[in-house]
Design a protein around this motif. Structure first.
Motif, PDB file in Angstrom:
ATOM      1  N   CYS B 117      35.954  46.508  69.506  1.00 13.02           N
ATOM      2  CA  CYS B 117      35.635  46.033  70.760  1.00 13.02           C
ATOM      3  C   CYS B 117      34.842  47.481  71.504  1.00 13.02           C
ATOM      4  O   CYS B 117      35.390  48.378  71.279  1.00 13.02           O
ATOM      5  CB  CYS B 117      36.409  45.608  71.670  1.00 13.02           C
ATOM      6  N   HIS B 119      33.884  47.506  74.526  1.00  8.79           N
ATOM      7  CA  HIS B 119      34.516  47.184  75.946  1.00  8.79           C
ATOM      8  C   HIS B 119      33.115  47.686  77.056  1.00  8.79           C
ATOM      9  O   HIS B 119      33.149  48.424  77.514  1.00  8.79           O
ATOM     10  CB  HIS B 119      35.433  48.521  76.187  1.00  8.79           C
ATOM     11  N   CYS B 120      32.292  46.332  76.767  1.00 16.73           N
ATOM     12  CA  CYS B 120      31.140  46.495  77.655  1.00 16.73           C
ATOM     13  C   CYS B 120      31.294  46.782  78.974  1.00 16.73           C
ATOM     14  O   CYS B 120      32.237  46.258  79.632  1.00 16.73           O
ATOM     15  CB  CYS B 120      30.298  45.000  77.520  1.00 16.73           C
ATOM     16  N   PRO B 123      30.660  42.437  80.414  1.00 16.40           N
ATOM     17  CA  PRO B 123      31.032  42.069  79.226  1.00 16.40           C
ATOM     18  C   PRO B 123      30.524  40.395  79.153  1.00 16.40           C
ATOM     19  O   PRO B 123      31.049  39.723  80.109  1.00 16.40           O
ATOM     20  CB  PRO B 123      32.424  42.002  78.831  1.00 16.40           C
ATOM     21  N   LYS B 136      38.398  42.306  82.707  1.00 16.18           N
ATOM     22  CA  LYS B 136      37.992  43.695  82.818  1.00 16.18           C
ATOM     23  C   LYS B 136      38.497  44.355  83.785  1.00 16.18           C
ATOM     24  O   LYS B 136      38.583  43.998  84.913  1.00 16.18           O
ATOM     25  CB  LYS B 136      36.419  43.788  82.815  1.00 16.18           C
ATOM     26  N   CYS B 160      29.888  36.979  72.441  1.00 10.45           N
ATOM     27  CA  CYS B 160      29.956  38.275  72.365  1.00 10.45           C
ATOM     28  C   CYS B 160      28.685  38.815  71.584  1.00 10.45           C
ATOM     29  O   CYS B 160      28.626  38.161  70.312  1.00 10.45           O
ATOM     30  CB  CYS B 160      31.172  39.042  71.573  1.00 10.45           C
ATOM     31  N   THR B 261      28.201  50.352  77.309  1.00 10.48           N
ATOM     32  CA  THR B 261      29.351  49.946  76.840  1.00 10.48           C
ATOM     33  C   THR B 261      30.329  51.427  76.884  1.00 10.48           C
ATOM     34  O   THR B 261      29.919  52.403  77.117  1.00 10.48           O
ATOM     35  CB  THR B 261      29.303  49.489  75.308  1.00 10.48           C
TER      36      THR B 261
END
Lengths: 372, 324, 376
Positions: B117, B119-120, B123, B136, B160, B261
């Motif tokens: 991942c 972790h945008c 997201p 988040k 995603c 990200t």
């Protein structure tokens, strides 16, 4: 009555036929030679009409190479090889000393001109005219040049002779260098290692005696049979590397469990040698540095051994990434299967058929109402 | 009576009242822009030029998260996941081309890359999730999953852009699985297991701001010069890894992609070749939510449309012509 | 023109076959609930939404837009003469939506949490899916209320019928608003997918409108299609004059759709992609031809009186709408290279079973309840 040369040898050395042939087989295996080569080696070693002359020079070294060679056990080498070859000059093993020894060297060189084997152990200092190592008033540089001139083959044993080894560790005050730096007009076989595995040296000599030429070597002069693969490739702990299991410090759980020593600075991934295959010291499995839990220090590799800190991480030299690695794009998911494709096609066909019939039926009604 | 264009347009304009009110009302003021990085955001810096493909991070991730083995080889001996999945949160993949002669080179080279991942900052999975199962963290920015909220619709899996959330298809009680930056280890004072075990510092953990600065420092290095690379957590690093700097592509992946990200990547090989697509700076979450808020912001348009419709239906049902 | 039950036997070879298909689907669904989605379907992380979403929900509800389209025409555009078509259309919508909603449950991995989508504590309002789910759920309820008068009539509950009638206009208005919202939102679902949807189908601003128009078009077409089908299946006359007018509306709706579709492609610079996308270009043009076919077939007003042309045009439109949705949700979707999906046999059989259940229920209802207009 003509006697079998191996039987003669048996009588002469007090070695059993069986252990002699085992030794020859081991040498053939070390070199990766095909079946039958062991017999050839046996014939060559036992049947040589005249023992080849060997001149062994010592320079900047610790005599570890000689020591380890003497401790080879299949069977005891001082008996075997030293009887097979004619060791005409070797400072450590010579009974003679001083002028007597030097005279023996000169005599052997003269008598076997163009036929003797030159073995160099130890680095050659080159700074300030090579004054940092002198024997009988001659510098190591001079001696090397002199002996190399008429040698049939030149073998540099140990890391010091191969590229300078430990004496050449920066700042290298004596300008220590390998035989290659002095002898440029002839091929020099290097058997690096600190100490080198005796069987790599013995196999090289046996190869020369059996086939009359030196084995194939790489660009650094190392015989390919011993130095063409990374230690990492055949390491018994490789599975742990591939599975990502590492010892993080000496004595931790991973270390006790025999995990990969890469994180402790093991140089296996950037060092070419056959240590994990033939081990060391003839005491059975695990008898090599990594096997005993110490990271490889890269003693056979110029620029690694004696140059890179022992704890420093190795740079992986894999020329190929592992074959079983997941690729960026992997085929995943279930595509068309016969059953579902047939069912979908069947439904589509049936629907199309029914639709066509319905359309025709409706068309007929259209015609009826047109007439009406 | 035949339908004329006029009739159609009349019908359409009346009938599509709700649609036209809702869809044609431009509301640029409501357009949602990219969300911003939380100031204390945590993340990873993955430097492909340092990665040796040892898979220590894959093994450590499995262990830290208690994930099961996943085999892909016939002998079925080791955990050999081909990709992240419902059983694997992190995987190292290999790029290969031609003779594989040199590492981190695009032609006739090879390279390793981490997939987990990112972790945008904004997201898509969080925006897509209908039941707040994907959230988040406002402080650390960690995108995490709550199985107790999840309905298993897999909108996050589909949404995603990196294909990260994965679903378990082989159980009656499936869950979504994704990297949560080992947030469960934080109370023990530990950080992401992948960075903790990485022998070369290819995966480095820390605050995103510090990681970004570190990434910029690396991009400024001259190829071949001896360089020092931190290992573990950039704030409290282990003994550094010293080696010559590699040839970097002058780009930090994750700096701007879909709004940024929290996992940043450096590489010597084009990111698109490593499975990291070239993406625009505007987040897809903001696009989607702009469309939604334009149509449904404060439920104004739907309520207006409903009023109009009630009036219209009342009119038609009253005059008896079409009454039920 | 009052509606009445058409009578006749319920147990026939056709209904028995449909029952068998339903039974197979039930068995497979049992397997799915015991062993997980992978045991029955081919969906995977590259195609997390498969046939059950694309067909059962997205296409299924669009096919069930007959009630919506007719309500739009009758109650909003005030075209009372279409009224005989409302009830049969409504019935198909009731089943279409109910089963569409139900099949969502089969597809939900953690179905026992499904109620979260109605619980404000859980709802995430930024999600397009919330909007779709709430509207579809509400619309299913609305559809059943709208259908109640038919039941009351059959049961002779005139009082209840009269009471319901008074409030029905609000329900009808909702029954128009809700499909407008969620049919457009089914398109908006794709916006967040971003680049994963091929440029031929991805569009930020127009996806909702394109999905809405095509859903209304499918609604009209399904009314024509059903009328043709039941005229043959139940040996009843066809209400040609009404359908003729409907056809006219359909033509102009489709012209509007195609103009918008191509304008959108041109504005987004996807014109090249129409030709240069390999297999995707084929699917795009097949879809476009199917959308254009009803326009060609029914463009001349005289042609609209011909049953055959009506039937073919309606079929083409239904296929076009279905293919547009399959293209956008499955064929034009790629989360990265290397992923494959084609529905598994058992997956298709479940869908077949759901369709069978729909047809079965329709047959039973029209035979027992006053749905279809009285034959002349």
């Amino acid at each position: 009555m003509h006697q079998d040369p191996i039987s003669t040898l048996e009588a002469k050395l007090g070695v059993s036929r069986r252990s002699f042939l085992q030794f020859c087989t081991a040498l053939a295996a070390t070199m990766g030679l095909p079946k039958g080569a062991d017999a050839q080696i046996a014939q060559a070693l036992a049947g040589a009409a005249k023992r080849p002359s060997v001149i062994w020079l010592h320079f900047q070294e610790c005599t570890g190479c000689t020591e380890s060679l003497l401790r080879a056990e299949h069977p005891t080498l001082e008996k075997l090889i030293l009887e097979i070859i004619s060791l005409d000059y070797h400072e450590s093993l010579f009974a003679a000393a001083g002028h007597q020894a030097e005279a023996a060297r000169k005599a052997a060189m003269e008598a076997n001109k163009g036929k003797y084997v030159l073995v160099v152990e130890g680095a050659i200092p080159t700074k300030d005219g090579g004054i940092y190592c002198k024997i009988g008033g001659h510098t190591a540089m001079e001696l090397t040049k002199e002996c190399a001139a008429d040698a049939a083959a030149i073998i540099a044993i140990g890391s010091c002779a191969s590229w300078g080894g430990m004496p050449s560790t920066p700042p290298n005050p004596t300008g220590a260098a390998g035989v290659n730096a002095i002898v440029k007009d002839k091929p020099v076989v290097t058997i690096p290692g600190c100490p080198p595995n005796p069987y790599n040296f013995l196999a090289t000599v046996a190869h020369f005696l059996t086939f009359g030429k030196l084995p194939a070597i790489d660009e650094k002069g190392r015989p390919l049979f011993a130095y063409s693969r990374l230690i990492h490739e055949n390491c018994e702990r490789r599975a742990h590397f591939d599975a990502g299991r590492f010892a993080n410090e000496f004595g931790d759980e991973g270390h006790r469990k025999g995990y990969c020593l890469y994180k402790l600075g093991c140089k296996g991934p950037e060092t070419y040698a056959n240590c994990p295959s033939i081990l060391f010291g003839d005491v059975g499995s695990g008898s090599w540095p990594v096997g005993t839990g110490h990271p490889c220090v890269g003693c056979t590799e110029q620029g690694i051994g004696f140059a890179k800190p022992i704890h420093a991480l190795a740079d992986l030299k894999n020329t190929y990434p592992p074959a079983s690695y997941p690729r960026i794009v992997e085929d995943q998911g279930q595509g068309l299967s016969f059953g579902s494709a047939a069912l979908v096609a069947g439904i589509a066909g049936a629907a199309a058929g029914a639709g066509a019939m319905l359309a025709r039926n409706l068309g007929r009604k259209d015609d009826e109402s047109d007439k009406a | 009576m035949t339908i004329t264009r006029r009739h159609f347009l009349k019908a359409a304009s009346a009938g599509g009242a709700a649609a036209t009110v809702a869809l044609a009302t431009p509301a640029p003021a409501e357009a949602r822009t990219n969300k911003l990085m939380p100031p204390k955001a945590l993340g990873l810096l993955f430097d492909a030029t340092l990665c040796i493909g040892c898979k220590a991070c894959v093994a450590a991730c499995k262990q830290a998260n208690g994930m099961p083995q996943e085999v892909s080889t016939p002998e079925r001996l080791w955990d050999t996941p081909l990709d992240i999945s419902g059983k694997t949160l992190n995987v190292i993949k290999v790029y290969q081309h031609g003779t594989n002669a040199e590492k981190d080179r695009e032609t006739n080279g090879f390279a390793f890359v981490k997939k987990s991942c990112l972790h945008c900052v904004d997201p898509s999975c969080v925006s897509a999730c209908p039941v707040s199962a994907m959230t988040k963290d406002p402080e650390t920015g960690i995108v995490s999953y709550d199985k107790d909220a999840c309905i298993g619709c897999r909108y996050c899996v589909a949404a995603c852009p990196f294909g990260v959330p994965r679903f378990q298809y082989d159980t009656a009680t499936p869950q979504i699985q994704k990297c949560q930056l080992c947030k469960h280890r934080m109370p023990e004072g530990k950080f992401a297991a992948c960075a903790e075990v990485c022998p070369t510092g290819a995966t480095l953990y820390g605050p995103v701001e510090a990681l970004k600065a570190e990434a910029k420092r690396r991009l400024a290095m001259k190829e071949g010069d001896e360089a020092v690379f931190a290992r573990g957590d950039i704030r409290t690093p282990y003994a550094p890894h010293v080696r010559p700097a590699a040839k970097y592509l002058q780009r930090i992946y994750g700096e701007t992609e879909i709004g940024g990200t929290q996992m940043l990547l450096l590489s010597g090989v084009a990111f698109a070749k490593l499975g990291y697509p070239d993406l625009p700076a505007q987040s897809y979450a903001s696009r989607s939510e702009t469309v939604q808020s334009t149509l449904y912001g404060g439920m104004v348009a739907p309520l207006v449309a409903l009023g109009g419709l009630i009036w219209a239906v009342r009119r038609t049902t009253k005059n008896g012509e079409a009454g039920e | 023109m009052k509606a009445q039950p058409i009578g006749g036997r319920v147990v026939t070879p056709v209904t028995l076959l449909l029952g068998l298909l339903v039974a197979i689907a039930l068995y497979l669904l049992g397997k799915r609930f015991l062993l997980g989605l992978g045991a029955v379907t081919n969906i995977n992380d590259g195609f997390p939404w498969g046939l059950w979403i694309a067909w059962d929900v997205v296409i299924g509800t669009a096919l069930a837009c007959g009630g919506y389209a007719m309500a739009l025409l009758v109650y909003v555009a005030n075209k009372g003469h279409y009224h005989p078509l409302v009830r049969p259309a409504l019935l198909a919508s009731v089943f279409g939506y109910s089963l569409g909603g139900l099949s969502v449950i089969f597809d939900l991995g953690r179905w026992w949490n499904a109620w979260h989508i109605f619980a404000p504590a859980y709802i995430q309002w930024g999600s397009v899916m919330v909007e779709v789910a709430l509207c579809i759920a509400a619309y299913v309820v609305v559809l059943w209320i709208e259908f109640l008068p038919t039941l009351f009539e059959r049961l002779g509950m005139t009082d209840a019928r009269a009471k319901l009638d008074k409030a029905l206009f609000v329900i009808i208005a909702l029954g128009i608003l809700l499909p407008t919202m969620h049919q457009s939102s089914l398109g908006s679902l794709l916006v967040v997918f971003g680049y994963q949807i091929h440029p031929l189908w991805q569009s930020n601003q127009l996806l909702p409108l394109l999905f809405l128009i095509s859903a209304i078009g499918m609604g009209f077409s399904v009314v024509v299609f059903e009328a043709c089908l039941s005229s043959v299946g139940f040996q009843r006359p066809l209400e040609v004059p009404i359908l003729e007018r409907l056809a006219g509306i359909l033509v102009w709706l489709l012209v509007a759709f195609l103009v918008l579709r191509f304008l959108d492609l041109a504005v987004r610079g996807a014109v090249g992609a129409m030709f240069a996308s390999g297999a995707l270009s084929f699917w795009f043009w097949l879809e476009t031809v199917l959308f254009a076919l009803p326009v060609v077939l029914l463009f001349k007003p005289q042609a609209r009186a011909r049953r055959q042309a009506l039937f073919l045009a309606a079929t083409a439109m239904l296929l076009a709408g279905a293919l547009y949705r399959i293209n956008a949700f499955l064929i034009g979707y790629e989360t990265g290279p290397g992923w494959h999906y084609f529905p598994a046999l058992s997956e298709v059989l479940v869908t077949v079973g759901i369709v069978a259940l729909e047809i079965l229920a329709y047959i039973v209802f029209v035979r027992k309840l006053p749905v279809l207009p009285r034959a002349h």
